[in-house]
Motif scaffolding. Structure first.
Motif, PDB file in Angstrom:
ATOM      1  N   CYS A  19      55.543  86.158  -6.623  1.00  0.00           N
ATOM      2  CA  CYS A  19      56.970  86.146  -6.265  1.00  0.00           C
ATOM      3  C   CYS A  19      57.670  84.918  -6.846  1.00  0.00           C
ATOM      4  CB  CYS A  19      57.135  86.162  -4.748  1.00  0.00           C
ATOM      5  SG  CYS A  19      56.704  87.715  -3.937  1.00  0.00           S
ATOM      6  N   LYS A  22      58.198  85.007 -10.599  1.00  0.00           N
ATOM      7  CA  LYS A  22      59.283  85.920 -10.971  1.00  0.00           C
ATOM      8  C   LYS A  22      60.659  85.275 -10.819  1.00  0.00           C
ATOM      9  CE  LYS A  22      57.371  90.553 -10.594  1.00  0.00           C
ATOM     10  NZ  LYS A  22      57.546  91.912 -10.015  1.00  0.00           N
ATOM     11  N   GLN A  23      60.758  84.243  -9.975  1.00  0.00           N
ATOM     12  CA  GLN A  23      62.050  83.572  -9.791  1.00  0.00           C
ATOM     13  C   GLN A  23      62.160  82.283 -10.606  1.00  0.00           C
ATOM     14  OE1 GLN A  23      64.425  85.244  -8.391  1.00  0.00           O
ATOM     15  NE2 GLN A  23      62.908  86.844  -7.948  1.00  0.00           N
ATOM     16  N   ARG A  54      61.386  82.816   1.560  1.00  0.00           N
ATOM     17  CA  ARG A  54      62.698  83.374   1.217  1.00  0.00           C
ATOM     18  C   ARG A  54      63.633  82.274   0.718  1.00  0.00           C
ATOM     19  NH1 ARG A  54      66.357  87.579   4.802  1.00  0.00           N
ATOM     20  NH2 ARG A  54      68.268  87.428   3.557  1.00  0.00           N
ATOM     21  N   LEU A  57      62.517  81.110  -2.788  1.00  0.00           N
ATOM     22  CA  LEU A  57      62.842  82.086  -3.831  1.00  0.00           C
ATOM     23  C   LEU A  57      64.327  82.041  -4.172  1.00  0.00           C
ATOM     24  CD1 LEU A  57      60.737  85.124  -2.549  1.00  0.00           C
ATOM     25  CD2 LEU A  57      60.229  83.679  -4.531  1.00  0.00           C
ATOM     26  N   GLN A  58      65.167  81.984  -3.155  1.00  0.00           N
ATOM     27  CA  GLN A  58      66.607  81.935  -3.392  1.00  0.00           C
ATOM     28  C   GLN A  58      67.011  80.637  -4.079  1.00  0.00           C
ATOM     29  OE1 GLN A  58      67.666  82.766   0.772  1.00  0.00           O
ATOM     30  NE2 GLN A  58      68.709  84.620   0.063  1.00  0.00           N
ATOM     31  N   LEU A  60      65.173  78.829  -6.106  1.00  0.00           N
ATOM     32  CA  LEU A  60      64.776  78.946  -7.513  1.00  0.00           C
ATOM     33  C   LEU A  60      65.766  79.826  -8.277  1.00  0.00           C
ATOM     34  CD1 LEU A  60      60.919  79.409  -7.141  1.00  0.00           C
ATOM     35  CD2 LEU A  60      62.005  77.607  -8.505  1.00  0.00           C
ATOM     36  N   ALA A  61      66.132  80.950  -7.678  1.00  0.00           N
ATOM     37  CA  ALA A  61      67.038  81.883  -8.352  1.00  0.00           C
ATOM     38  C   ALA A  61      68.411  81.268  -8.591  1.00  0.00           C
ATOM     39  CB  ALA A  61      67.172  83.157  -7.520  1.00  0.00           C
ATOM     40  N   LYS A  62      68.864  80.408  -7.677  1.00  0.00           N
ATOM     41  CA  LYS A  62      70.183  79.775  -7.789  1.00  0.00           C
ATOM     42  C   LYS A  62      70.158  78.492  -8.619  1.00  0.00           C
ATOM     43  CE  LYS A  62      71.646  81.333  -3.180  1.00  0.00           C
ATOM     44  NZ  LYS A  62      71.932  80.848  -1.798  1.00  0.00           N
ATOM     45  N   CYS A 342      61.275  89.282   0.981  1.00  0.00           N
ATOM     46  CA  CYS A 342      60.794  88.616  -0.230  1.00  0.00           C
ATOM     47  C   CYS A 342      60.132  89.624  -1.170  1.00  0.00           C
ATOM     48  CB  CYS A 342      59.803  87.509   0.125  1.00  0.00           C
ATOM     49  SG  CYS A 342      60.498  86.178   1.122  1.00  0.00           S
ATOM     50  N   CYS A 346      61.639  90.488  -4.939  1.00  0.00           N
ATOM     51  CA  CYS A 346      60.844  90.216  -6.151  1.00  0.00           C
ATOM     52  C   CYS A 346      60.130  91.449  -6.701  1.00  0.00           C
ATOM     53  CB  CYS A 346      59.803  89.130  -5.854  1.00  0.00           C
ATOM     54  SG  CYS A 346      60.521  87.547  -5.376  1.00  0.00           S
TER      55      CYS A 346
END
Length: 352
Positions: A19, A22-23, A54, A57-58, A60-62, A342, A346
């Motif tokens: 997961c 992927k981010q 969660r 992951l967010q 990293l994505a932001k 999550c 992902c």
């Protein structure tokens, strides 16, 4: 989840790694993040285990957490250094900081690292055995410069973050491992109680009207309640002093206080880490013998309830880890829903 569906630690760690990659995390960063989040679950620190995946992951994505890179060493002397993690994951940076403090302690008897802007370090307890396994004492304090949710005693508005404090101590048997918040409870425990529809076990929140309450819904009300300092209504002045101690040793010593924090810092932490090598002042093994005698005295105290013997900090966490490694991780329905989010985010199905 039924007992038959408890996932294994190995499967959950591998899933979390996938997961995170992927981010945007590199494999080594993702492995460190997954390992230390899972370590929190294994020791029973549910609010700082994979429940926090969660957020990671967010972030990293932001772009709030960097998926790769190195820390910057801003200043140093022989046995102390100031690091800027520059929003690298604290789960990745903390083991490096402990390792550096250990190296200093081997040379000079002690080593201190102050790290600022380490994005979400999670449970401090998961880093303690890195030092105790090497026969060294360790203490840590962490604060969150972009967060103010804990009130000083006598106030109904916040000026502190929840500020965890942790120590690890080697003995002749299992180590002493203490990890506690300097507020009456952690914000994550309030959110968990709210998600599970439970009341807090004691009045840990102060409402906008100045009343102490066990109702977690007050934390998300408008205006929101704030966390009380450790000690609560009667003895919160002690927790206030400890919170100030923590933030002087972290925010002030790192020269990165609340006036410097950016909104993009989110849950980035400042951490003070100190390691001591007892053989710098004592013969090899002498400290462990003394520490073990103190632990034995605590455990020998006459319990109030014979069915509940006195425990030493870390004893329960280590037993919880052993049980879950053998029988599988124990997740509540509320936590499993967050993990399912999550998995969907992902496109990585949860292990069964």
């Amino acid at each position: 989840m039924s007992d038959e569906k408890k996932p294994s630690a190995k499967a959950m760690q591998a899933w979390a790694e996938r997961c995170l990659v992927k981010q945007g995390a590199t494999l080594d960063v993702a492995q460190a993040m997954a390992k230390h989040l899972l370590a929190g679950d294994l020791m029973g620190f549910r609010t700082h285990g994979l429940l926090r995946l969660r957020y990671n992951l967010q972030a990293l994505a932001k772009g709030q957490t960097r998926g790769d890179g190195q820390v910057a060493v801003l200043s140093k002397r022989a046995a102390i250094e100031l690091w800027d993690a520059q929003l690298l994951s604290g789960l990745y940076v903390m083991p490096q900081a402990v390792a550096r403090a250990l190296a200093m302690a081997r040379d000079y008897g002690t080593g201190t690292i102050v790290v600022r802007r380490a994005q979400h370090v999670a449970a401090l307890a998961v880093y303690l055995e890195q030092a105790t396994a090497a026969g060294m004492l360790i203490q840590m304090m962490a604060s969150t410069p972009a967060q103010q949710v804990v009130a000083p005693h006598g106030a109904k508005s916040a000026c502190f973050s929840p500020n965890p404090f942790a120590i690890g101590v080697p003995t002749t048997q299992q180590p002493v491992l203490l990890d506690m918040s300097l507020s009456m409870t952690a914000a994550g425990k309030v959110r968990t109680a709210l998600a599970e529809g439970k009341q807090l076990p004691y009045p840990a929140l102060i409402t906008a009207g100045g009343d102490y309450t066990c109702d977690p819904a007050a934390f998300t009300a408008e205006p929101a309640a704030v966390l009380a300092s450790l000690g609560g209504a009667e003895l919160g002045y002690k927790g206030t002093g400890l919170n100030l101690f923590s933030e002087l040793w972290t925010l002030a010593l790192s020269d990165y206080g609340r006036d410097d924090a950016q909104a993009s810092d989110a849950d980035a932490n400042t951490v003070w880490i100190q390691v001591i090598d007892p053989t710098a002042v004592l013969a090899e093994g002498a400290f462990e013998q003394q520490a073990s005698a103190l632990v034995s005295a605590v455990k020998a105290a006459t319990p109030i309830d014979a069915d509940q013997p006195v425990r030493v900090p870390g004893e329960g966490a280590l037993a919880t880890r052993e049980r879950q490694l053998q029988y599988g991780l124990e997740y509540s329905a509320a936590v499993w829903r967050q993990l399912q989010w999550c998995a969907d985010f992902c496109a990585e199905p949860l292990p069964r």
